[in-house]
Design a protein around this motif. Sequence first.
Motif, PDB file in Angstrom:
ATOM      1  N   GLN A   1      -7.160  -6.280   0.298  1.00 55.86           N
ATOM      2  CA  GLN A   1      -6.322  -6.036   1.469  1.00 55.86           C
ATOM      3  C   GLN A   1      -5.283  -4.949   1.200  1.00 55.86           C
ATOM      4  O   GLN A   1      -5.005  -4.107   2.070  1.00 55.86           O
ATOM      5  CB  GLN A   1      -5.613  -7.342   1.855  1.00 55.86           C
ATOM      6  CG  GLN A   1      -4.830  -7.284   3.157  1.00 55.86           C
ATOM      7  CD  GLN A   1      -4.252  -8.642   3.517  1.00 55.86           C
ATOM      8  OE1 GLN A   1      -4.145  -9.541   2.672  1.00 55.86           O
ATOM      9  NE2 GLN A   1      -3.895  -8.814   4.773  1.00 55.86           N
ATOM     10  N   CYS A   2      -4.730  -4.933   0.008  1.00 58.20           N
ATOM     11  CA  CYS A   2      -3.649  -3.999  -0.325  1.00 58.20           C
ATOM     12  C   CYS A   2      -4.124  -2.775  -1.103  1.00 58.20           C
ATOM     13  O   CYS A   2      -3.312  -1.921  -1.476  1.00 58.20           O
ATOM     14  CB  CYS A   2      -2.558  -4.728  -1.118  1.00 58.20           C
ATOM     15  SG  CYS A   2      -1.778  -6.065  -0.200  1.00 58.20           S
ATOM     16  N   GLY A   3      -5.420  -2.694  -1.375  1.00 56.36           N
ATOM     17  CA  GLY A   3      -5.973  -1.512  -2.025  1.00 56.36           C
ATOM     18  C   GLY A   3      -5.615  -1.379  -3.486  1.00 56.36           C
ATOM     19  O   GLY A   3      -5.383  -0.264  -3.980  1.00 56.36           O
ATOM     20  N   VAL A   4      -5.594  -2.519  -4.218  1.00 54.05           N
ATOM     21  CA  VAL A   4      -5.268  -2.457  -5.651  1.00 54.05           C
ATOM     22  C   VAL A   4      -6.398  -3.027  -6.510  1.00 54.05           C
ATOM     23  O   VAL A   4      -6.195  -3.281  -7.706  1.00 54.05           O
ATOM     24  CB  VAL A   4      -3.940  -3.198  -5.961  1.00 54.05           C
ATOM     25  CG1 VAL A   4      -2.785  -2.517  -5.250  1.00 54.05           C
ATOM     26  CG2 VAL A   4      -4.021  -4.681  -5.590  1.00 54.05           C
TER      27      VAL A   4
ATOM     28  N   ILE B   1       1.252  -3.129 -15.071  1.00 53.76           N
ATOM     29  CA  ILE B   1       2.062  -2.676 -13.944  1.00 53.76           C
ATOM     30  C   ILE B   1       2.942  -1.494 -14.332  1.00 53.76           C
ATOM     31  O   ILE B   1       3.140  -0.557 -13.552  1.00 53.76           O
ATOM     32  CB  ILE B   1       2.903  -3.846 -13.399  1.00 53.76           C
ATOM     33  CG1 ILE B   1       1.978  -4.872 -12.737  1.00 53.76           C
ATOM     34  CG2 ILE B   1       3.959  -3.364 -12.409  1.00 53.76           C
ATOM     35  CD1 ILE B   1       2.632  -6.179 -12.374  1.00 53.76           C
ATOM     36  N   GLY B   2       3.447  -1.499 -15.558  1.00 55.62           N
ATOM     37  CA  GLY B   2       4.315  -0.417 -16.010  1.00 55.62           C
ATOM     38  C   GLY B   2       3.646   0.937 -16.077  1.00 55.62           C
ATOM     39  O   GLY B   2       4.331   1.960 -16.146  1.00 55.62           O
ATOM     40  N   THR B   3       2.316   0.973 -16.062  1.00 55.84           N
ATOM     41  CA  THR B   3       1.600   2.244 -16.144  1.00 55.84           C
ATOM     42  C   THR B   3       1.219   2.798 -14.776  1.00 55.84           C
ATOM     43  O   THR B   3       0.666   3.894 -14.695  1.00 55.84           O
ATOM     44  CB  THR B   3       0.305   2.078 -16.965  1.00 55.84           C
ATOM     45  OG1 THR B   3      -0.629   1.249 -16.239  1.00 55.84           O
ATOM     46  CG2 THR B   3       0.596   1.450 -18.321  1.00 55.84           C
ATOM     47  N   LEU B   4       1.509   2.060 -13.720  1.00 51.29           N
ATOM     48  CA  LEU B   4       1.066   2.461 -12.384  1.00 51.29           C
ATOM     49  C   LEU B   4       1.991   3.486 -11.751  1.00 51.29           C
ATOM     50  O   LEU B   4       3.193   3.541 -12.050  1.00 51.29           O
ATOM     51  CB  LEU B   4       0.986   1.235 -11.466  1.00 51.29           C
ATOM     52  CG  LEU B   4       0.018   0.126 -11.864  1.00 51.29           C
ATOM     53  CD1 LEU B   4       0.155  -1.051 -10.912  1.00 51.29           C
ATOM     54  CD2 LEU B   4      -1.418   0.636 -11.892  1.00 51.29           C
ATOM     55  N   SER B   5       1.444   4.261 -10.828  1.00 48.46           N
ATOM     56  CA  SER B   5       2.252   5.184 -10.041  1.00 48.46           C
ATOM     57  C   SER B   5       3.138   4.395  -9.079  1.00 48.46           C
ATOM     58  O   SER B   5       2.925   3.200  -8.833  1.00 48.46           O
ATOM     59  CB  SER B   5       1.350   6.119  -9.234  1.00 48.46           C
ATOM     60  OG  SER B   5       0.671   5.381  -8.220  1.00 48.46           O
TER      61      SER B   5
ATOM     62  N   ARG C   1       2.119  -1.136  -3.615  1.00 50.47           N
ATOM     63  CA  ARG C   1       0.997  -1.923  -3.097  1.00 50.47           C
ATOM     64  C   ARG C   1       0.829  -3.227  -3.860  1.00 50.47           C
ATOM     65  O   ARG C   1       0.507  -4.261  -3.277  1.00 50.47           O
ATOM     66  CB  ARG C   1      -0.287  -1.092  -3.137  1.00 50.47           C
ATOM     67  CG  ARG C   1      -0.386  -0.099  -1.982  1.00 50.47           C
ATOM     68  CD  ARG C   1      -1.745   0.551  -1.933  1.00 50.47           C
ATOM     69  NE  ARG C   1      -1.755   1.822  -2.630  1.00 50.47           N
ATOM     70  CZ  ARG C   1      -2.858   2.514  -2.903  1.00 50.47           C
ATOM     71  NH1 ARG C   1      -4.038   2.022  -2.561  1.00 50.47           N
ATOM     72  NH2 ARG C   1      -2.785   3.670  -3.525  1.00 50.47           N
ATOM     73  N   VAL C   2       1.045  -3.189  -5.173  1.00 50.95           N
ATOM     74  CA  VAL C   2       0.990  -4.421  -5.961  1.00 50.95           C
ATOM     75  C   VAL C   2       2.097  -5.376  -5.522  1.00 50.95           C
ATOM     76  O   VAL C   2       1.894  -6.595  -5.444  1.00 50.95           O
ATOM     77  CB  VAL C   2       1.094  -4.117  -7.468  1.00 50.95           C
ATOM     78  CG1 VAL C   2       1.250  -5.409  -8.273  1.00 50.95           C
ATOM     79  CG2 VAL C   2      -0.134  -3.351  -7.937  1.00 50.95           C
ATOM     80  N   SER C   3       3.271  -4.827  -5.221  1.00 49.75           N
ATOM     81  CA  SER C   3       4.367  -5.660  -4.739  1.00 49.75           C
ATOM     82  C   SER C   3       3.977  -6.369  -3.442  1.00 49.75           C
ATOM     83  O   SER C   3       4.267  -7.557  -3.257  1.00 49.75           O
ATOM     84  CB  SER C   3       5.615  -4.802  -4.519  1.00 49.75           C
ATOM     85  OG  SER C   3       6.715  -5.591  -4.123  1.00 49.75           O
TER      86      SER C   3
END
Length: 242
Positions: A117-120, A128-132, A138-140
């Motif tokens: 649904q959120c495209g992750v 998580i620390g490596t994500l843009s 989107r993860v949030s």
Amino acid sequence: MIELTAFTKTYAAAPAVQDVSLVCREGTVTGLIGENGAGKTTILRAVCAQHFATAGTVRVQGIDAAEHPAAVRALTGLAGEQARLPAEYTVRECLSQTAHVHGVSDCAHAVATVAEQCGVGDVLAQKIGTLSKGYRERVSFANALVHNPPVLVLDEPASGLDPAQIVRMRALIASLAKGRTILLSTHLMQEVDALCDAVLLIHKGRAVAYGTPDEIARAQHVATLEAAFFKLTQDGAHGGRA
């Protein structure tokens, strides 16, 4: 539904928010607009039962947040700047833990559903620390949704995103509003125009106007919500309470 009745929050005898009343109904997006320090985050945290009113009441789905905080936390999902996620966790670990904490019966299915649904889905194994910035936002959202709450609270959801990411974020918020109550804080008038059914303008901890963007602008005899906000928040200006 979210209901604030004469909500007041005081820190060390200094009021952060004073006498704010607000109703956010199911299927709608309500925006909180105000300068930094106006009291927006204080309201968001109270709706999520992260702290409690000094005076007045906060109810979510009819439940008093101060009397039943655990029940209110189960009914709400918080995304955005205030929803800090553990940088050392993978996306899957983070979502799975949140689902488990909320007693979701099939955590794996819930994680897969919100990831799509959120495209992750393509970053579930990444830390998580490596994500843009866009992916972290989107993860949030996925983390806020994994237990399928009826109320979503969004803290500056478009902050720091590029134009393409903002468009995707708006589309996601619009899709999530169906059947849910959404309360979001933002300083971007474009977000209000694109998403919000109603707006509460906050200035120095007080509500100065509430209504649709057009209603607020008309009441101040100006063309836009931005102009109304500027007019209402000048020193010495007094608007109507929500």
